[in-house]
Design an enzyme around this catalytic site. Structure first.
Site, mmCIF file in Angstrom:
data_model
loop_
_atom_site.group_PDB
_atom_site.id
_atom_site.type_symbol
_atom_site.label_atom_id
_atom_site.label_comp_id
_atom_site.label_asym_id
_atom_site.label_seq_id
_atom_site.Cartn_x
_atom_site.Cartn_y
_atom_site.Cartn_z
ATOM 1 N N SER A 282 0.775 -1.215 0.000
ATOM 2 C CA SER A 282 0.000 0.000 0.000
ATOM 3 C C SER A 282 0.820 1.286 0.000
ATOM 4 C CB SER A 282 -0.912 -0.043 1.229
ATOM 5 O OG SER A 282 -1.839 0.951 1.161
ATOM 6 N N ASP B 270 -6.887 0.212 2.473
ATOM 7 C CA ASP B 270 -5.553 0.753 2.742
ATOM 8 C C ASP B 270 -5.640 2.096 3.452
ATOM 9 O OD1 ASP B 270 -5.200 -1.384 1.147
ATOM 10 O OD2 ASP B 270 -4.389 -0.298 -0.560
HETATM 11 P P1 NG1 Z 1 -2.650 -2.914 -2.833
HETATM 12 O O1 NG1 Z 1 -2.145 -4.221 -2.572
HETATM 13 O O2 NG1 Z 1 -2.148 -1.882 -1.896
HETATM 14 O O3 NG1 Z 1 -2.474 -2.486 -4.233
HETATM 15 C C1 NG1 Z 1 -5.284 -3.136 -3.417
HETATM 16 C C2 NG1 Z 1 -6.385 -2.144 -3.081
HETATM 17 C C3 NG1 Z 1 -7.153 -2.534 -1.820
HETATM 18 C C4 NG1 Z 1 -7.618 -3.980 -1.900
HETATM 19 C C5 NG1 Z 1 -6.430 -4.881 -2.256
HETATM 20 C C6 NG1 Z 1 -6.825 -6.320 -2.445
HETATM 21 C C7 NG1 Z 1 -5.829 0.137 -3.755
HETATM 22 C C8 NG1 Z 1 -5.377 1.467 -3.333
HETATM 23 N N1 NG1 Z 1 -5.844 -0.816 -2.848
HETATM 24 O O4 NG1 Z 1 -4.240 -2.987 -2.497
HETATM 25 O O5 NG1 Z 1 -8.243 -1.643 -1.637
HETATM 26 O O6 NG1 Z 1 -8.672 -4.135 -2.808
HETATM 27 O O7 NG1 Z 1 -5.780 -4.452 -3.441
HETATM 28 O O8 NG1 Z 1 -7.392 -6.833 -1.297
HETATM 29 O O9 NG1 Z 1 -6.190 -0.048 -4.896
HETATM 30 MG MG MG Z 2 -1.626 0.208 -3.681
#
Ligand code: NG1
Ligand code: MG
Length: 490
Positions: A166, A211
């Site tokens: 994140s 996040d």
């Molecule tokens: P990350 O892994 O930080 O890219 C993304 C989404 C979350 C969630 C997860 C899967 C963004 C900012 N964050 O996280 O909201 O859906 O994937 O669980 O897109």
């Molecule tokens: Mg992200």
């Protein structure tokens, strides 16, 4: 919360927690990093910063790809964070953004009177675009009260990029917090989390709010069960005593905003919701886009929902024609109403698999929380084993039903299995990190040694050169739950 005399926090009235202004203590762990950033700020702008913002990355323990369907998740904040050193530029409306890693992230200037986020057609957004999302979020939330007050900002981040920890949301959320403070807005944590989640959409991903929520609600010592429905709520969850969580980065990078994979999954979930809502005879099926709303409208429990999916989504693949026929829309309507800019090209839709993952994963999150609570209360001796099993099931589902693993992630998982450690891909996937649960600090040490030997020492030479000198400490580490966003005055 509000700061009292010695900089600690207290809760302010009816459940509203605001981000406190704390005094930066010279003996604190982050002091050195802030000093370095402040010195950089001074070299850039010839003055000291007025305040410092810290927003952490996160590791999600369980509950993957469910937040955008309305279901709850169970992440914790990690110590890797974005730091901002900030000063107002009251005489004009200029934003001056500088990154401590100047060679990699070029500085950026803009006039806040004419704030615009311009995304490239391909290759993913520039680093400062994430920042602009945050500013725009506060601008929209303040409406006519927004003032284009210039800001000088120096940035230092050590959340690994594109690794599922994140980094993007830490950047967006830090911009939201800094801008809100400069604008003199009261800093309610939940409100800031909601604004941050909403405005990250300007980067082009239709993400959920996990996040940004944990970035604000995280608290040292506990993970959080974060619910989004009917409104954002975070409940601290004590992780089982003695267990040690390890994060291991596969080093396969996945920039979500540069590909359509993530949005494709969101679109498949939304289409599956509409499909099932229509089958259930809901008049407003077109507007039914989150599984949780459908679950509520039809008073279903997890098992009933699973049966609904199995009975009504029987194919392993649906074409555009299948979807149009079922929903009674033309292909053009499908594109304009239900697909988005970077999903308009989709030809196949795996509605059954995606829906099953989401519903089963949401069940695992609820079980995980319940077992943690039982363990904390001294009950359920078998609980810890069950937690490990839930993590393994989660990973298998992400690999098989959600298809968001990666060969390098699979190698890390295979080594974990050999070591008898339960692990799963964390974050969006398609690369990035795994999170693993070890039985003790000693077991975590052994596990990390095994990963270094069997995975990291085998990396291609350019990666070895980069990470071996630090003994891979930035790419594989044990982690403890940390605090959410903080605002310091010098
Ligand atoms: P990350 O892994 O930080 O890219 C993304 C989404 C979350 C969630 C997860 C899967 C963004 C900012 N964050 O996280 O909201 O859906 O994937 O669980 O897109
Ligand atoms: Mg992200």
């Amino acid at each position: 919360m509000t700061a009292n005399g010695n900089g600690t926090a207290q809760v302010l009235g009816a459940g509203i927690e605001i981000v406190a202004q704390q005094k930066l203590q010279p003996e604190s762990k982050i002091y050195e990093r802030v000093q370095q950033l402040s010195a950089f700020f001074k070299r850039q702008f010839g003055a000291d910063p007025e305040f410092i913002v810290r927003v952490p990355g996160r590791v999600n323990i369980i509950g993957e790809h469910v937040d955008y369907c309305g279901y709850s998740v169970l992440p914790m904040a990690v110590s890797q964070s974005i730091f901002l050193a900030v000063a107002k530029n009251p005489s004009d409306s200029q934003l001056q953004l500088r990154n401590l890693e100047e060679a990699k992230f070029t500085g950026y200037d803009a006039d806040l009177k004419t704030l615009r986020i311009e995304l490239p057609k391909s290759g993913g957004p520039a680093w400062y675009n994430y920042f602009l999302c945050g500013i725009k979020g506060i601008q929209e939330s303040l409406g006519s009260q927004w003032k284009p007050i210039g800001m000088r900002i120096a940035v230092d981040g050590n959340v690994p990029l594109a690794a599922g920890l994140s980094s993007s949301s830490a950047m967006v959320s830090s911009a939201v917090l800094a801008t809100a403070h400069v604008q003199g807005k009261k800093l309610d944590r939940r409100e800031l989390a909601s604004i941050s989640a909403m405005c990250e959409q300007y980067i082009g991903t239709h993400s959920g709010g996990m996040d940004q929520a944990i970035a604000y609600l995280g608290r040292v010592g506990c993970a959080h069960h974060i619910e989004f429905h009917p409104k954002l709520k975070g409940t601290p969850v004590t992780l089982p005593a003695g267990k040690c969580f390890v994060v291991a980065n596969s080093l396969a990078q996945k920039n979500k905003a540069a590909s359509s994979d993530y949005n494709e999954r969101v679109v498949e979930c939304r289409l599956a919701t509409r499909w099932l809502a229509k089958r259930k005879g809901l008049i407003n099926w077109e507007d039914s886009v989150r599984f949780i709303d459908l679950e509520e409208a039809c008073h279903m429990d997890n098992a009933t929902f699973e049966k609904l999916i199995k009975d009504n989504l029987t194919q392993s693949n649906y074409t555009r024609a299948d979807i149009c026929k079922e929903l009674g829309v033309t292909e053009q309507e499908l594109e304009t109403k239900f697909l988005s800019a970077n999903t308009r090209h989709m030809e196949q839709f795996k509605l059954r698999q995606r829906a099953l993952h989401v519903i089963q994963e949401s069940g695992r999150v609820a079980k995980f929380r319940r077992i943690c609570e039982e363990l904390a209360g001294g009950a359920n001796k078998e609980g810890a084993k069950q937690l490990g099993e839930l993590m393994r099931q989660s990973h298998e589902s992400l690999r098989e039903l959600y298809e968001c693993s990666h060969p390098d992630v699979e190698r890390l998982i295979a080594i974990s299995n050999q070591q008898n450690v339960s692990a799963r891909v964390t974050g969006a996937g398609w690369g990035g990190c795994i999170v693993a649960m070890c039985d003790s600090v000693e077991a975590a040490d052994e596990y990390i040694t095994a990963l270094k030997r069997d995975y990291y020492a085998q990396l291609p030479s350019h990666l070895l050169e980069r990470h071996q000198p630090n003994n891979f400490s930035e790419v594989v580490f044990a982690t403890l739950p940390g605090n959410g966003a903080e605002l310091y005055i010098q």
